[in-house]
Design a protein around this motif. Sequence first.
Motif, PDB file in Angstrom:
ATOM      1  N   ALA A 384       0.822  -1.207   0.000  1.00 45.88           N
ATOM      2  CA  ALA A 384       0.000   0.000   0.000  1.00 45.88           C
ATOM      3  C   ALA A 384       0.853   1.254   0.000  1.00 45.88           C
ATOM      4  N   SER A 385       1.997   1.208   0.675  1.00 49.62           N
ATOM      5  CA  SER A 385       2.867   2.387   0.729  1.00 49.62           C
ATOM      6  C   SER A 385       3.417   2.729  -0.647  1.00 49.62           C
ATOM      7  N   MET A 390       3.514   6.339  -5.366  1.00 52.11           N
ATOM      8  CA  MET A 390       3.493   6.524  -6.817  1.00 52.11           C
ATOM      9  C   MET A 390       2.281   7.347  -7.243  1.00 52.11           C
ATOM     10  N   THR A 391       1.155   7.139  -6.601  1.00 51.25           N
ATOM     11  CA  THR A 391      -0.034   7.916  -6.937  1.00 51.25           C
ATOM     12  C   THR A 391       0.146   9.380  -6.568  1.00 51.25           C
ATOM     13  N   LEU A 392       0.685   9.641  -5.373  1.00 50.08           N
ATOM     14  CA  LEU A 392       0.915  11.026  -4.956  1.00 50.08           C
ATOM     15  C   LEU A 392       1.931  11.707  -5.859  1.00 50.08           C
ATOM     16  N   VAL A 396       1.372  15.166  -8.010  1.00 47.85           N
ATOM     17  CA  VAL A 396       2.268  16.327  -7.918  1.00 47.85           C
ATOM     18  C   VAL A 396       2.755  16.743  -9.302  1.00 47.85           C
ATOM     19  N   VAL A 397       3.178  15.771 -10.107  1.00 44.04           N
ATOM     20  CA  VAL A 397       3.642  16.091 -11.467  1.00 44.04           C
ATOM     21  C   VAL A 397       2.513  16.722 -12.267  1.00 44.04           C
ATOM     22  N   GLY A 398       1.307  16.190 -12.129  1.00 44.50           N
ATOM     23  CA  GLY A 398       0.180  16.765 -12.852  1.00 44.50           C
ATOM     24  C   GLY A 398      -0.104  18.197 -12.453  1.00 44.50           C
ATOM     25  N   TRP A 423      -3.714  10.720 -17.528  1.00 50.47           N
ATOM     26  CA  TRP A 423      -3.650  10.356 -16.111  1.00 50.47           C
ATOM     27  C   TRP A 423      -4.307   9.009 -15.844  1.00 50.47           C
ATOM     28  N   MET A 424      -5.321   8.660 -16.644  1.00 53.58           N
ATOM     29  CA  MET A 424      -5.887   7.327 -16.480  1.00 53.58           C
ATOM     30  C   MET A 424      -4.877   6.254 -16.878  1.00 53.58           C
ATOM     31  N   GLN A 425      -4.113   6.526 -17.945  1.00 52.58           N
ATOM     32  CA  GLN A 425      -3.111   5.551 -18.367  1.00 52.58           C
ATOM     33  C   GLN A 425      -2.033   5.379 -17.307  1.00 52.58           C
ATOM     34  N   ILE A 426      -1.632   6.483 -16.688  1.00 46.97           N
ATOM     35  CA  ILE A 426      -0.624   6.392 -15.627  1.00 46.97           C
ATOM     36  C   ILE A 426      -1.155   5.559 -14.465  1.00 46.97           C
TER      37      ILE A 426
END
Length: 896
Positions: A384-385, A390-392, A396-398, A423-426
Amino acid sequence: MALSLAAFVPSADHVKRSFFSYGVFVLVLALWRYAASDVFDPYKCGALVSTGEWLDDVPGTNSPSNWQPPGCIFHKYNAKEASLCLRNQNVLFAGDSTVRQMFWQTVKTLDPSVSETSEKHSDIKFVKDGLNVEFLWDPYLNSTAMRRLATCGKVKEELPNAYVVLGGGLWFARYLGDNGVNLWKENMDKVIESVRACPDYYHLPFLLPVTVPHWDKLDVSRSATILQSEVTYMNDYLKWASHQSNVIVPTALNDMMTKSAAASDDSGIHATQAVAKAKADLLLNMRCNQQVMEATGYPYDKTCCYKYPGPNFTQLAILLLTVIVMPALYVKSSGILSSPRIWSEGASGNALVTAGFIFATTLTYSYVGDRTSLFNKASKQFLASEFTIMTLATVVVGLLTIRRSDSEQGFMGRDQSNEWKGWMQIMVLIYHITGASKVLPIYKLIRVMVAAYLFMTGYGHTVYFYKKKDFSLKRVASVLVRLNMLSCALAYIMDTDYLFYYFAPLSSFWFIVVYFTMKFQAQNNQDLTFLCSKIAISAISMYFIVSIEGVLEAVWFLLERVFFVTWNLREWRFRVLLDIWIVYVGMLGAIASIKIQEYNFLSHPSWPTVRVASLGGSVAALFLYHILSQIWGSKQDYNFQHPYISVLAIVGFLFLRNATHTLRNVYSTAFAWVGTCSLETFTLQFHIWMAADTHGILEVISSRHRVLNLLITTPLFLYISSVTADATGKLTAVLVNGMKKPSPKPAPEPPKEAVLPVTEGEANEDKTAWPQVSSRPVDDEQRGASGDLISIGSGSPRSTTVAEADATPANLLESTTLAQPDAVVTQPDLEKGDAFGSTATRSDEQSRQMPSFMTQVLEHPVVEAAWFQMGDMRVRLMSLLILMWAINVACAFERA
């Protein structure tokens, strides 16, 4: 080295040169690791039995179960796979209680319904349907087992051994006192000599290491007699003896016990059920991976102790094309060896050859990465970490790359749609790389994102067909070729199948459905009642065609018998039914958007009220989806309801994203960039970012550095996806629109015998007579042909054609007065057919002295005749289909 090789990269852009050099660096790094650690163990057999680590050993959790040997994927065997390997053979276990525990786990793998019912200190035999597994209780390896070993399998009715497992040691330490270790050593020497005497009978003998207990868990009686020094001595002796004989000592079994505090039960000696299962699977990986993989083919998810097969005829042809033919064509056509300015745009080479070179290189990199032992493969493990970090980082990049659009964006405009896809692909990539499919809330979220892609498919194609009324074969070919080129090519080079890369088939299928729905009585599409009625009829008809057995079965039978392709019908039906309605929702949404503009509803006095109501409804829809999705607590239950509730989340998000003028006109450039190559990132992730056909992770260096490996491979993966998207677009344009031979250059005028003086007026008059090059507009029909992952129409991401992508000021011919009277400047236009233009850095004199390589090829009579026939798009497409059919036939005979 990188700089010298960089001369072959087909671009003058600094970023492209840097990434090409970076790709060379990654390849060299993988070669260095392979030469340093894997050259003596290329198939990872030694790594499998020597050591490893638990990927899921988290303090405070249950017993670990996900074992990771160095550089390969540890496979968890099921009954079908184990039976395929062990049927009509015997598996012999002999020794103490630790060996007995592995026996029971092997039996349970073969038949999960079996329970441990026999007495502890007794022989046990399992026989069922040609499966024979036997355990001999002999903790000192000096009675029953030794007599059995001495026969060397000479008993006629005895089956050949798949493998033999022998083990013991703790009984010597506990019950035989100070002389126990010496007696153990004598018995081990006898066992090893017996195995040496029967190499054919014991072709895969395992001599288990002495179990290292968890010392703090031992009771008083055991801790007083089982000494750590004695156990260490016995295991050191076994390591030495294994090097002197063909006996395999899998020391990794002890690592499984010692590298996790939760690996043993309360006794401190016996493993938990999950760890015991991993121990049994280690032996099965060693014995069965090669045999099972040869029998089943892809997915290549059993990479420990596995030798990848050599390339078949199709793979070899593609590899030779990449390694020899395409580089030679590129060097010849670009003049890169003769031009002093190797990075100039004029020396970038022929556009078609360049695109082919990039495309073939991508296929080769995929093959080398996922069909050879050069790169490491590692198992996935959800943490989970990691998923949260990776999601956060993505968020941030977005946020840091948010910009205002250059032009006014309407509802679901181009920049916004690209961002949405990006962003969905990421998130899909993060979902796959972290192995989050087992986490139900994340699984539900990803299912909605896939549905959103298909929603945009229905929306975009409907807008195009309604406005352009272009139902030509050229339009169909543009979209289908662009969608399927990479997936079809990978199916051949990777020896998988087309449906394995499921999004391209899904997009293609729904494009065809939208095409025929909109084409039927297209002259009446302006009639809203008629249009909505035929969309509803199409939806109901498609549901029954896909869900009711019969139609698809007939199609699959035809495909297998005529085209020699074998696809998984059950998987395909599941994929289509999972999102059976969302494409039609996208079609209706497109019609609604068009009608709102046609009737100018935005100027209606009641529109602000409708707008506020729609935003409130969107929030309510998202909340309702959240509530409904929590009702179903399993994947199966949720999948059944997903087609009906996913529309709530998609439409709700869409309205909120377009709630204000500002929201419509700002977007994240980083996400939008990923969105422009989302098809390629989705497809290539299977082999050059992940590995083992998505079952593992591709690694350049040691598996111990998982985060560093990810940081190394991700930039190269994204760059390859981007350049492959461009190359695929160019190849699609050539295949659909064709090419034409370049016009021959005019012959130079013969020199005059006498040079007369020229007056100033005459010189000015001559200047006005110099040739002019006029600009050429882009064809409107081609401007609308998208063919990207999601075709959205005129106001959407990548809605332009490949021709438009190339029609930049650098590629279009501008009205220019030339500096020399006899200099002719030509620029290749790929879509219109000028794919074999000359290099702009050469003068006419150079061109006359050294004709272009491609021009010489095209002037050959055989090529002339073929070129004339290939001028028809239908001939080109039919030729491609016939070629694919021939490859399928060849592969079918090769497999037979």
